[in-house]
Design a protein around this motif. Structure first.
Motif, PDB file in Angstrom:
ATOM      1  N   GLY A 148      31.897   0.417 -37.793  1.00  0.00           N
ATOM      2  CA  GLY A 148      30.897   1.094 -36.987  1.00  0.00           C
ATOM      3  C   GLY A 148      31.371   2.413 -36.414  1.00  0.00           C
ATOM      4  N   VAL A 149      32.647   2.464 -36.028  1.00  0.00           N
ATOM      5  CA  VAL A 149      33.206   3.691 -35.452  1.00  0.00           C
ATOM      6  C   VAL A 149      33.411   4.764 -36.526  1.00  0.00           C
ATOM      7  N   LEU A 150      33.960   4.366 -37.676  1.00  0.00           N
ATOM      8  CA  LEU A 150      34.328   5.340 -38.706  1.00  0.00           C
ATOM      9  C   LEU A 150      33.190   5.690 -39.655  1.00  0.00           C
ATOM     10  N   PHE A 151      32.287   4.738 -39.897  1.00  0.00           N
ATOM     11  CA  PHE A 151      31.211   4.963 -40.865  1.00  0.00           C
ATOM     12  C   PHE A 151      29.862   4.604 -40.234  1.00  0.00           C
ATOM     13  N   PRO A 152      29.460   5.310 -39.186  1.00  0.00           N
ATOM     14  CA  PRO A 152      28.252   4.936 -38.441  1.00  0.00           C
ATOM     15  C   PRO A 152      26.972   4.919 -39.266  1.00  0.00           C
TER      16      PRO A 152
END
Length: 207
Positions: A148-152
């Motif tokens: 979720g943080v890296l590939f929103p």
């Protein structure tokens, strides 16, 4: 102040408590749960991680930073690497990147694309104890937070498909046991709210 249980194991306890346990042998023995029912809960844990990252990125990074001391790769091996969390979880990040590149889905990467081995028939006959279920489910929260943080954008597309899937009871193939893997949500916004509530409950649990 009591010692804080890590967020991923807190989520693991919450989700694993919803699994359809039965007595081994149906009549006697320890409680167990079929692998086929645990997989949807692992997906739910991953999706909850994605939800929290998208709804509250600072909270997600706080959890990831705190988890570095007990960093675990997707293969279950302990990684003795100091912070920052992007370094500590480098193997998990590389795994997710490979899954995105190899995705067979047209519109968005799916959980099944990222972790096809979980659907393998080699796991079909596995029975897990409640304690084992907590561990197996909880271990997918961290990859979900990372995703979720890296590939929103990918996480949001995956979350939309997961949160709005129709309910469907499935036969687990053992003793007539059936299980509905749908998350009982109606929207991504509801998934955000649920993730935030679980995060807040976790914070309150150690005060």
């Amino acid at each position: 102040m009591t010692e804080r249980i890590t967020f991923q194991w807190y989520v693991g306890q919450q989700l694993a408590s919803l699994l359809p346990y039965r007595k081994k042998g149906l009549i006697f023995g320890h409680q167990v749960c079929e692998w086929a029912a645990v997989v949807p809960m692992a997906k739910a844990a991953f999706s909850l991680g994605c939800s929290l990252s998208l709804a509250n990125k600072s909270a997600a990074e706080e959890i990831l930073t705190e988890s570095v001391g007990d960093a675990t790769s997707l293969e279950g091996k302990h990684v003795a690497i100091p912070p920052p969390w992007r370094t500590a979880f480098s193997e998990a990040i590389q795994y997710l990147e490979r899954g995105r590149e190899q995705s067979h889905s047209v519109d968005t990467v799916t959980f099944e694309d990222l972790y096809p081995e979980l659907m393998s028939n080699k796991f079909k006959g596995i029975l897990l104890t409640p304690e084992e279920c907590v561990g197996r489910v909880g271990q997918w929260v961290i990859p979900g937070l990372v995703f979720g943080v890296l590939f929103p954008e990918d996480a949001l597309s995956m979350l939309k498909a997961w949160a709005t899937q129709p309910g469907e009871w499935k036969d687990l193939g053992v003793g007539g046991l059936r299980f509905d893997p749908s998350p009982l949500l109606s929207s991504v916004e509801e998934a955000y709210k649920q993730a935030q509530l679980i995060y807040e409950a976790w914070q309150q649990s150690h005060i």
